[in-house]
Write an enzyme that holds these catalytic residues in place. Sequence first.
Site, PDB file in Angstrom:
ATOM      1  CG  ASP A   1      -1.890   7.524   0.576  1.00 33.40           C
ATOM      2  OD1 ASP A   1      -0.888   8.032   0.136  1.00 33.40           O
ATOM      3  OD2 ASP A   1      -2.888   7.253  -0.002  1.00 33.40           O
TER       4      ASP A   1
ATOM      5  CG  ASP B   1      -1.589   1.333   1.516  1.00 30.02           C
ATOM      6  OD1 ASP B   1      -2.377   1.633   0.446  1.00 30.02           O
ATOM      7  OD2 ASP B   1      -1.614   1.573   2.757  1.00 30.02           O
TER       8      ASP B   1
HETATM    9  P1  B16 Z   1      -7.378   9.943  -3.502  1.00 26.72           P
HETATM   10  P2  B16 Z   1      -3.754   4.093   0.140  1.00 26.72           P
HETATM   11  C1  B16 Z   1      -5.728   5.842   0.011  1.00 26.72           C
HETATM   12  O1  B16 Z   1      -4.533   5.359  -0.327  1.00 26.72           O
HETATM   13  C2  B16 Z   1      -5.724   6.628   1.464  1.00 26.72           C
HETATM   14  O2  B16 Z   1      -5.251   5.727   2.484  1.00 26.72           O
HETATM   15  C3  B16 Z   1      -6.967   7.240   1.751  1.00 26.72           C
HETATM   16  O3  B16 Z   1      -6.939   8.026   2.821  1.00 26.72           O
HETATM   17  C4  B16 Z   1      -7.488   8.043   0.476  1.00 26.72           C
HETATM   18  O4  B16 Z   1      -8.805   8.423   0.628  1.00 26.72           O
HETATM   19  C5  B16 Z   1      -7.568   7.154  -0.848  1.00 26.72           C
HETATM   20  O5  B16 Z   1      -6.298   6.577  -0.912  1.00 26.72           O
HETATM   21  C6  B16 Z   1      -7.957   7.821  -1.804  1.00 26.72           C
HETATM   22  O6  B16 Z   1      -7.019   8.896  -2.314  1.00 26.72           O
HETATM   23  O7  B16 Z   1      -8.076  11.020  -2.857  1.00 26.72           O
HETATM   24  O8  B16 Z   1      -5.813  10.638  -3.462  1.00 26.72           O
HETATM   25  O9  B16 Z   1      -7.574   9.437  -4.707  1.00 26.72           O
HETATM   26  O10 B16 Z   1      -3.721   4.141   1.532  1.00 26.72           O
HETATM   27  O11 B16 Z   1      -4.446   2.958  -0.579  1.00 26.72           O
HETATM   28  O12 B16 Z   1      -2.542   4.078  -0.746  1.00 26.72           O
HETATM   29 MG    MG Z   2      -2.990   3.083   3.338  1.00 27.20          MG
END
Ligand code: B16
Ligand code: MG
Length: 217
Positions: free
Chosen positions: A9, A7
């Site tokens: 984030d 993953d």
């Molecule tokens: P975006 P991951 C996720 O990334 C985040 O954890 C989550 O907080 C966020 O809302 C989601 O991506 C969508 O992100 O708005 O930038 O498209 O943890 O799966 O890497």
């Molecule tokens: Mg994450």
Amino acid sequence: MKAVIFDLDGVVVYTDAYHYKAWKKLSDDQGWAFDESLNDQLRGVSRMASLQVILDHNGIDLPEEKKVELATRKNEDYRAFLAGIDDTALVDGALDFIRALRTRGVKIGLGSSSKNAMMVLEKLGIDSLFDEIVTGKDISRSKPDPEIFVKGAQRLGVEPAETYVFEDAVSGVDAAQAGGMVAVGFGPSEGLDHADVRVMRFADLDVDTFVATGKPA
Ligand code: B16
Ligand code: MG
């Protein structure tokens, strides 16, 4: 273990802190309640679904048009925070661990719900560390649906059971397990106890032991 999918984030980069700041700013502007524990429920969850979690928590109903406008505003703030991102945003030991896996012949994937993931990887110059990258732009069903990791394993040419997934999110651990993969719950977030392996930080992992046994050390 043939492959490890990470993953983004909260596992490779601390962009989860930027997501938090952007949702907090929107919530403060709108007079909504928002805190770290609600933020934990947004980890791995898509942008629009995240907004819905905040609205439900506050007992607010909005027309679709307004939701899109607010989610867009959050994303603009998030991207503004990203403008200043540099190596200090990298999770300690993440790159060394990924490189160590690579030298041992393990394939490396990225599975991030974020539609901004590619921009983050390119800004930090780390996109080439991953053999395959699947982001929010490539999927139609967000975590906890297994689509993102199933796609990743397919592209890497490995079976789900041979694939380990590093996740900081409950939704991500659920997604990996639903896809038949081994879920590694990473970091201090609560609610990850059902992960197959639990790891707090990369420094706790012995790479050779991990590749040979799937155990941290
Ligand atoms: P975006 P991951 C996720 O990334 C985040 O954890 C989550 O907080 C966020 O809302 C989601 O991506 C969508 O992100 O708005 O930038 O498209 O943890 O799966 O890497
Ligand atoms: Mg994450």
